[in-house]
Design an enzyme around this catalytic site. Structure first.
Site, PDB file in Angstrom:
ATOM      1  N   ARG A  97       0.832  -1.213   0.000  1.00 54.87           N
ATOM      2  CA  ARG A  97       0.000   0.000   0.000  1.00 54.87           C
ATOM      3  C   ARG A  97       0.854   1.246   0.000  1.00 54.87           C
ATOM      4  O   ARG A  97       1.858   1.311   0.705  1.00 54.87           O
ATOM      5  CB  ARG A  97      -0.909   0.008   1.234  1.00 54.87           C
ATOM      6  CG  ARG A  97      -2.317  -0.427   0.913  1.00 54.87           C
ATOM      7  CD  ARG A  97      -3.223  -0.380   2.107  1.00 54.87           C
ATOM      8  NE  ARG A  97      -2.722  -1.079   3.261  1.00 54.87           N
ATOM      9  CZ  ARG A  97      -2.512  -0.503   4.434  1.00 54.87           C
ATOM     10  NH1 ARG A  97      -2.759   0.786   4.612  1.00 54.87           N
ATOM     11  NH2 ARG A  97      -2.049  -1.212   5.444  1.00 54.87           N
ATOM     12  N   HIS A 193      -6.474 -17.060  -5.756  1.00 55.26           N
ATOM     13  CA  HIS A 193      -7.853 -17.289  -5.307  1.00 55.26           C
ATOM     14  C   HIS A 193      -8.665 -17.736  -6.517  1.00 55.26           C
ATOM     15  O   HIS A 193      -8.494 -17.174  -7.610  1.00 55.26           O
ATOM     16  CB  HIS A 193      -8.452 -16.002  -4.735  1.00 55.26           C
ATOM     17  CG  HIS A 193      -7.963 -15.665  -3.368  1.00 55.26           C
ATOM     18  ND1 HIS A 193      -6.647 -15.415  -3.088  1.00 55.26           N
ATOM     19  CD2 HIS A 193      -8.621 -15.559  -2.189  1.00 55.26           C
ATOM     20  CE1 HIS A 193      -6.511 -15.153  -1.795  1.00 55.26           C
ATOM     21  NE2 HIS A 193      -7.706 -15.233  -1.216  1.00 55.26           N
ATOM     22  N   GLU A 196     -14.340 -18.236  -5.828  1.00 54.32           N
ATOM     23  CA  GLU A 196     -15.036 -17.821  -4.593  1.00 54.32           C
ATOM     24  C   GLU A 196     -16.486 -17.457  -4.909  1.00 54.32           C
ATOM     25  O   GLU A 196     -17.354 -17.529  -4.059  1.00 54.32           O
ATOM     26  CB  GLU A 196     -14.341 -16.602  -3.981  1.00 54.32           C
ATOM     27  CG  GLU A 196     -12.988 -16.914  -3.391  1.00 54.32           C
ATOM     28  CD  GLU A 196     -12.302 -15.642  -2.916  1.00 54.32           C
ATOM     29  OE1 GLU A 196     -11.686 -14.960  -3.760  1.00 54.32           O
ATOM     30  OE2 GLU A 196     -12.404 -15.333  -1.726  1.00 54.32           O
TER      31      GLU A 196
HETATM   32  P1  5GP Z   1      -3.756  -7.171   2.981  1.00 52.68           P
HETATM   33  O1  5GP Z   1      -3.466  -7.609   1.576  1.00 52.68           O
HETATM   34  O2  5GP Z   1      -4.149  -5.720   3.031  1.00 52.68           O
HETATM   35  O3  5GP Z   1      -2.664  -7.493   3.956  1.00 52.68           O
HETATM   36  O4  5GP Z   1      -4.998  -8.038   3.501  1.00 52.68           O
HETATM   37  C1  5GP Z   1      -6.337  -7.718   3.232  1.00 52.68           C
HETATM   38  C2  5GP Z   1      -6.651  -7.912   1.763  1.00 52.68           C
HETATM   39  O5  5GP Z   1      -6.548  -9.303   1.408  1.00 52.68           O
HETATM   40  C3  5GP Z   1      -8.096  -7.558   1.378  1.00 52.68           C
HETATM   41  O6  5GP Z   1      -8.219  -6.185   1.117  1.00 52.68           O
HETATM   42  C4  5GP Z   1      -8.329  -8.419   0.136  1.00 52.68           C
HETATM   43  O7  5GP Z   1      -7.794  -7.815  -1.015  1.00 52.68           O
HETATM   44  C5  5GP Z   1      -7.530  -9.663   0.433  1.00 52.68           C
HETATM   45  N1  5GP Z   1      -8.379 -10.709   1.027  1.00 52.68           N
HETATM   46  C6  5GP Z   1      -8.523 -11.023   2.320  1.00 52.68           C
HETATM   47  N2  5GP Z   1      -9.386 -12.046   2.473  1.00 52.68           N
HETATM   48  C7  5GP Z   1      -9.778 -12.400   1.251  1.00 52.68           C
HETATM   49  C8  5GP Z   1     -10.654 -13.420   0.748  1.00 52.68           C
HETATM   50  O8  5GP Z   1     -11.271 -14.211   1.471  1.00 52.68           O
HETATM   51  N3  5GP Z   1     -10.810 -13.481  -0.604  1.00 52.68           N
HETATM   52  C9  5GP Z   1     -10.136 -12.640  -1.460  1.00 52.68           C
HETATM   53  N4  5GP Z   1     -10.354 -12.781  -2.763  1.00 52.68           N
HETATM   54  N5  5GP Z   1      -9.311 -11.680  -1.019  1.00 52.68           N
HETATM   55  C10 5GP Z   1      -9.138 -11.559   0.320  1.00 52.68           C
END
Ligand code: 5GP
Length: 336
Positions: A97, A193, A196
């Site tokens: 980010r 992923h 889903e």
């Molecule tokens: P970060 O990448 O900011 O450390 O973790 C949160 C991000 O992971 C979310 O904004 C999303 O993009 C992704 N994320 C978290 N859980 C899921 C999920 O169950 N499915 C998908 N497709 N993306 C997820």
């Protein structure tokens, strides 16, 4: 029940699907929350919530974890949580980010890496790797940037940055498979992923691409809006699947345990591993996920340990590291 959880806590475990910002404990978020984000109490998903709405929750952690020091501290605390749950190998994934004037994506990545380095000294019993995430909903420019960063940091820190994760709201954007190919050619492993939400055309493209691992794979079996052809294609591919049971139930992508894709893949003897997804958002731990498998899918203690051992094979660790992890799990003794 309590006894089963205690057993699951003792089993040395392998976590292959954990998103950093969804895994930060509520306590840690409260400590880091100097902006007084008012929505904090709604952070944890306690009852069924549509998948689309779950994606709103991540924005809370993103608002709070808003500088390099907080990224470092949050990462370290997540590693500590998994370590305390007897996880001996953790692959953390996170989307770089940028916050104008405060943090570039490179600084974000470096903060995560620094925390992993610190953890290797503070918590030497847990081995941690980093997968850089591409958010499918954030457009091609963003995806390209993250993939180039992943390649750069894989070259600089091959022991930590081992792969790429394709994630983000599955009802938006695209899979950027041609870009993922670049990462793969540079030596990064790919975890994507998949399915889903029902989307058979995209699932077919992803299966043809053959990622190293797949996340969720919910809507692939014909009983879950997939098709016989896709299910057979996936079984033939033998691509390991990361299954996150609580996440799927709470986000309502499956209605209950009896309908969960675990049933189909386990029966078919397909390679699977159990994971938390976002342990804080879904109020779970890897031990609790193991307990769920034991209770709802009637696996014996021996079968659970076999799952843990098999997960080592699907990890992105080196062969030497895998051998050490296998030894730890094989040395685990328990009473039937
Ligand atoms: P970060 O990448 O900011 O450390 O973790 C949160 C991000 O992971 C979310 O904004 C999303 O993009 C992704 N994320 C978290 N859980 C899921 C999920 O169950 N499915 C998908 N497709 N993306 C997820």
């Amino acid at each position: 029940m309590e006894e089963e959880l205690q057993f699951c806590e003792k089993v040395p475990k392998i976590e292959l699907h954990a998103h950093l910002n969804g895994s930060i404990s509520l306590e840690k978020l409260k400590l880091l929350n100097d902006n007084d984000v008012p929505t904090l109490p709604q952070y944890e998903i306690t009852s069924s919530t549509p998948l689309k709405q779950c994606f709103e929750v991540f924005k809370i952690a993103h608002t709070i974890v808003n500088n390099p020091l907080k990224v470092y501290e949050a990462t370290l605390s997540v590693i500590e949580d998994f370590y305390k749950d007897n996880v001996i190998y953790l692959e953390l994934r996170s989307t770089p980010r940028m916050i104008p004037d405060i943090m570039t994506k490179d600084v974000y990545i470096e903060s995560v890496i620094k925390a992993i380095q610190t953890a290797s000294l503070t918590f030497p019993k847990i081995l941690v790797k980093f997968l850089i995430s591409v958010n499918r909903a954030h457009g091609i420019e963003n995806a390209t940037e993250n993939i180039l960063s992943a390649i750069k940091y894989h070259e600089m820190y091959p022991e930590y940055v081992v792969g790429l994760d394709l994630s983000g709201d599955p009802s938006e954007g695209e899979a950027f498979l041609h870009l993922l190919e670049r990462a793969r050619n540079a030596g990064l492993k790919i975890a994507a992923h998949c399915a889903e939400v029902p989307n058979n055309d995209e699932v077919e493209d992803i299966l043809n691409f053959k990622p190293d691992r797949l996340g969720h794979c919910t809507h692939i079996h014909p009983d879950l809006n997939g098709s016989n052809e896709l299910f057979e294609q996936l079984l033939t591919s033998k691509i390991p699947i990361e299954l996150c049971i609580t996440s799927n139930i709470k986000c309502q992508t499956v209605s209950d345990y009896s309908k969960h894709q675990f049933n189909y893949f386990y029966k078919a003897n397909h390679p699977i591993c159990i994971a938390t997804d976002d342990k804080s958002v879904f109020n779970t731990t890897l031990s609790k996920e193991f307990q769920i498998i034991k209770t709802h899918f009637k696996l014996s203690s021996k079968e659970l340990i076999k799952l843990s051992l098999a997960a080592v094979d699907y990890s992105f660790a080196t062969n030497n590291e895998k051998e050490k992890l296998r030894q730890i799990i094989k040395n685990f003794t328990y009473l039937e």
